[in-house]
Design a protein around this motif. Sequence first.
Motif, PDB file in Angstrom:
ATOM      1  N   GLN A 112       0.833  -1.197   0.000  1.00  7.10           N
ATOM      2  CA  GLN A 112       0.000   0.000   0.000  1.00  7.10           C
ATOM      3  C   GLN A 112       0.870   1.251   0.000  1.00  7.10           C
ATOM      4  N   PHE A 113       1.975   1.214   0.733  1.00 10.69           N
ATOM      5  CA  PHE A 113       2.887   2.354   0.767  1.00 10.69           C
ATOM      6  C   PHE A 113       3.477   2.610  -0.617  1.00 10.69           C
ATOM      7  N   LEU A 114       3.907   1.550  -1.299  1.00 11.53           N
ATOM      8  CA  LEU A 114       4.503   1.715  -2.624  1.00 11.53           C
ATOM      9  C   LEU A 114       3.482   2.239  -3.627  1.00 11.53           C
ATOM     10  N   VAL A 115       2.229   1.800  -3.532  1.00 10.85           N
ATOM     11  CA  VAL A 115       1.178   2.316  -4.403  1.00 10.85           C
ATOM     12  C   VAL A 115       0.964   3.803  -4.126  1.00 10.85           C
ATOM     13  N   PHE A 116       0.920   4.179  -2.851  1.00 14.27           N
ATOM     14  CA  PHE A 116       0.750   5.580  -2.480  1.00 14.27           C
ATOM     15  C   PHE A 116       1.908   6.432  -2.991  1.00 14.27           C
ATOM     16  N   LYS A 117       3.133   5.943  -2.849  1.00 15.66           N
ATOM     17  CA  LYS A 117       4.306   6.685  -3.319  1.00 15.66           C
ATOM     18  C   LYS A 117       4.277   6.837  -4.831  1.00 15.66           C
ATOM     19  N   ALA A 118       3.878   5.777  -5.537  1.00 14.74           N
ATOM     20  CA  ALA A 118       3.799   5.849  -6.994  1.00 14.74           C
ATOM     21  C   ALA A 118       2.761   6.889  -7.436  1.00 14.74           C
ATOM     22  N   LYS A 119       1.616   6.938  -6.747  1.00 11.89           N
ATOM     23  CA  LYS A 119       0.605   7.943  -7.077  1.00 11.89           C
ATOM     24  C   LYS A 119       1.135   9.345  -6.815  1.00 11.89           C
ATOM     25  N   SER A 120       1.816   9.532  -5.697  1.00 13.98           N
ATOM     26  CA  SER A 120       2.374  10.840  -5.367  1.00 13.98           C
ATOM     27  C   SER A 120       3.437  11.255  -6.384  1.00 13.98           C
ATOM     28  N   ASP A 121       4.315  10.329  -6.744  1.00 11.01           N
ATOM     29  CA  ASP A 121       5.348  10.639  -7.740  1.00 11.01           C
ATOM     30  C   ASP A 121       4.727  10.940  -9.098  1.00 11.01           C
ATOM     31  N   GLY A 122       3.684  10.213  -9.474  1.00 10.20           N
ATOM     32  CA  GLY A 122       2.996  10.471 -10.737  1.00 10.20           C
ATOM     33  C   GLY A 122       2.370  11.851 -10.757  1.00 10.20           C
ATOM     34  N   TYR A 123       1.756  12.225  -9.638  1.00  8.62           N
ATOM     35  CA  TYR A 123       1.165  13.564  -9.539  1.00  8.62           C
ATOM     36  C   TYR A 123       2.243  14.638  -9.665  1.00  8.62           C
ATOM     37  N   LEU A 124       3.359  14.459  -8.987  1.00  4.92           N
ATOM     38  CA  LEU A 124       4.443  15.435  -9.062  1.00  4.92           C
ATOM     39  C   LEU A 124       4.993  15.523 -10.490  1.00  4.92           C
ATOM     40  N   ARG A 125       5.126  14.381 -11.173  1.00  4.26           N
ATOM     41  CA  ARG A 125       5.597  14.407 -12.569  1.00  4.26           C
ATOM     42  C   ARG A 125       4.623  15.148 -13.471  1.00  4.26           C
ATOM     43  N   ARG A 126       3.309  14.937 -13.269  1.00  6.08           N
ATOM     44  CA  ARG A 126       2.318  15.642 -14.087  1.00  6.08           C
ATOM     45  C   ARG A 126       2.366  17.142 -13.836  1.00  6.08           C
ATOM     46  N   VAL A 127       2.567  17.548 -12.582  1.00  3.43           N
ATOM     47  CA  VAL A 127       2.664  18.974 -12.273  1.00  3.43           C
ATOM     48  C   VAL A 127       3.917  19.562 -12.911  1.00  3.43           C
ATOM     49  N   LEU A 128       5.028  18.859 -12.812  1.00  2.33           N
ATOM     50  CA  LEU A 128       6.285  19.368 -13.359  1.00  2.33           C
ATOM     51  C   LEU A 128       6.303  19.344 -14.884  1.00  2.33           C
ATOM     52  N   ALA A 129       5.437  18.543 -15.515  1.00  4.53           N
ATOM     53  CA  ALA A 129       5.372  18.512 -16.977  1.00  4.53           C
ATOM     54  C   ALA A 129       4.787  19.802 -17.535  1.00  4.53           C
TER      55      ALA A 129
END
Length: 174
Positions: A26-43
């Motif tokens: 669950q932690f890894l899924v949460f981290k992946a979602k957070s990293d994906g959100y940050l990548r979309r913002v930085l794009a």
Amino acid sequence: MAKRFTKSSIDWVALEKRVPRDQKNQFLVFKAKSDGYLRRVLANPEKPPEINWAEYQKSVPVEGLVEKFKSQYQSLQVPFPNDTLSAEIDKQWSAIEPGIKAFRAEMQKEIDAANKQLQRINALPKFEDMHMEMFKDMYPEEALDPVNRPTFWPHNPEEQPGYKPPNAPAAAGH
């Protein structure tokens, strides 16, 4: 204008150390979602692209419409919400922090006691190497002593003559 985030402010390594083994997925899924959100913002670019108002002025036939849109666009301010909760969270944290420190100190005492118990157990001879005489020498109160304290099979206190349960009320008249 709001500050642009360039990286996550979460210390993921420290947070991962605190996650129980059974919740790692669950932690890894949460981290992946957070990293994906940050990548979309930085794009997206930090500032919106500039609008070529002269090009619109040429193509829009209505007089004054482009100037009106330009003035409205330039006066547009997207409000960034004020941080009203950080102070309250800090106040709550300062209220519970002494309890956490006390709990940690209490648990450290229990950890130390458990470590002493483990050291004592590890200092014992291996189960395969121990014999009844060694057990009797180490634990004279727990070992069977058929000469000084004979017992009946199965050699537990409940099966011995005269046994009284520890919580039993005293018999009247005795």
